[in-house]
Design an enzyme around this catalytic site. Structure first.
Site: not given
Ligand code: ARG
Length: 405
Positions: A15, A95, A124, A174
């Protein structure tokens, strides 16, 4: 003509690699990349050379691990931070920290633009955008994957057309990793009925029948010693990830509600986070009053929701932390945990601030509790409930009689 600058939060993945070229080609910007290390265990030099190869003009590597432990993870432990009572918030906590560091570079570089590789489907983007706009409202945010509605296939095609080096082996999952845990999504895991295979996991070893014990010492709500050894928080978390993981503990399989409304199936691997929150919560039950516990539970839930939903910069977060900190001055003591084959169980706890009084609790004749006094207490405690219930019975009888006539 001098081009304008854009600072991109760069992880080294597909990405954000695609973002470098998009920012250059579509937005005609000079791209500066920043990789913020929150404990993802990746080779930062490799990431840097990939960024430069694709077209970044300048790259920054920032070691944010100590800051992550000090200002984010400690707060999560004290707040027993679990979203929907399950997820210890590893990705969610990192984040705002990444965004803060990238904003600092953007300020230093006098950039007008800032960019991230988030999609429009997840949490995110919310965490990045709100943190960036809270810290510097003048920065213009570009999120190419979201803005151009890109899919993974389109990204791969674009990468090939523009000679962006990508890992040819298609990644099965991922994965987002940092010191506090790993978040694993995608592939076969998108079917909520499919059990995650062992290859998803890095720390957790399944089927180890050995029994293990852990002793964790907390001071003011923070773990400071494990198994008799004083450790800095970063070292302590790494130690627990391997020791607790070796006993099969730390996998969370969660049906999650994203802020944006989508339900998603998430797998987390966070042995240290899971055990520290469990132990911390147990110690609080020993030292805090029932009134404090009941109210703090509400505060903890609100804290977790704010952290999850990207509101890290909201003043309420500061207010909640002030309350939480005030309760932690007595959360000092030792917790003993037994680990075996995927299960963790607190089997002992002690503290100088313990509110447990054996002379009151004991069923033996050493008891100093005068149980004859309890009769009156019970009488008053149930007064309104009993009155309401008998009133309801009376009214109900009258109604029934009325119907019969
Ligand atoms: N659902 C989780 C969150 O919003 C984890 C997201 C993880 N992202 C990934 N690319 N695996 O914090």
């Amino acid at each position: 003509m001098v081009k304008e600058k854009c600072v991109l939060a760069y992880s080294g993945g597909l990405d954000t690699s695609v973002c470098i070229k998009y920012l250059e080609i579509i937005h005609n910007l000079d791209v500066i990349t920043v990789t913020v290390d929150c404990g993802q265990n990746e080779d930062l030099r490799k990431i840097e050379s990939r960024a430069m190869e694709i077209g970044s003009l300048k790259h920054y590597n920032i070691n944010a691990i100590p800051e992550f432990a000090e200002n984010y993870i400690t707060r999560c432990i004290k707040a027993n931070g679990l979203y929907q009572n399950k997820y210890p918030l590893a990705t969610a906590l990192a984040r705002p920290l990444i965004a803060k560091n990238v904003v600092e570079i953007a300020n230093k570089e006098n950039a007008n633009f800032i960019s991230h590789g988030c999609t429009g489907k997840g949490n995110d983007q919310i965490r990045f955008d709100i943190t960036i706009r809270s810290l510097n409202p003048n920065l213009r945010i570009i999120a190419p994957i979201r803005d151009l509605n890109l899919t993974r296939d389109k990204e791969i095609q674009f990468a090939k057309e523009n000679n962006i080096p990508i890992n040819t082996e298609v990644k099965k999952y991922s994965i987002d990793e940092n010191l506090w845990g790993r978040s694993i999504e995608g592939g076969e895991l998108e079917n909520p009925y499919t059990e995650p295979p062992p290859e998803c996991f890095k720390y957790v070893k399944l089927d180890n029948p050995e029994v293990g014990y852990l002793e964790i010492k907390f001071e003011d709500g923070i773990p400071v010693r494990v198994d008799g050894n004083k450790m800095e928080l970063v070292e302590l978390i790494n130690y627990l990830n391997s020791k607790v993981g070796a006993h099969g503990v730390g996998i969370i399989d969660h049906m999650e509600d994203r802020v944006i409304g989508i339900k998603s199936r998430e797998i987390y691997e966070s042995p240290a986070a899971s055990i520290l929150i469990e132990a911390h919560q147990d110690l609080e039950k020993l030292v805090l009053t029932s009134h404090e516990l009941r109210f703090k539970h509400l505060v903890d839930q609100q804290w977790s929701w704010m952290a999850y939903s990207g509101l890290w910069q909201d003043p309420l977060m500061y207010d909640l932390d002030k309350f939480i900190d005030a309760t932690q001055t007595r959360v000092t003591g030792m917790v003993k945990i037994r680990l075996q084959n995927g299960s963790m169980r607190v089997v002992g706890r002690r503290s100088d601030f313990s509110l447990y009084n054996n002379a009151l609790a004991t069923y033996s004749s050493d008891s100093v509790f005068d149980q004859t006094l309890a009769k009156g207490f019970v009488e008053f405690w149930g007064l309104q409930s009993i009155t309401a219930k008998s009133l309801a019975i009376t009214l109900n009888k009258k109604e029934n009689k009325g119907e019969e006539q």
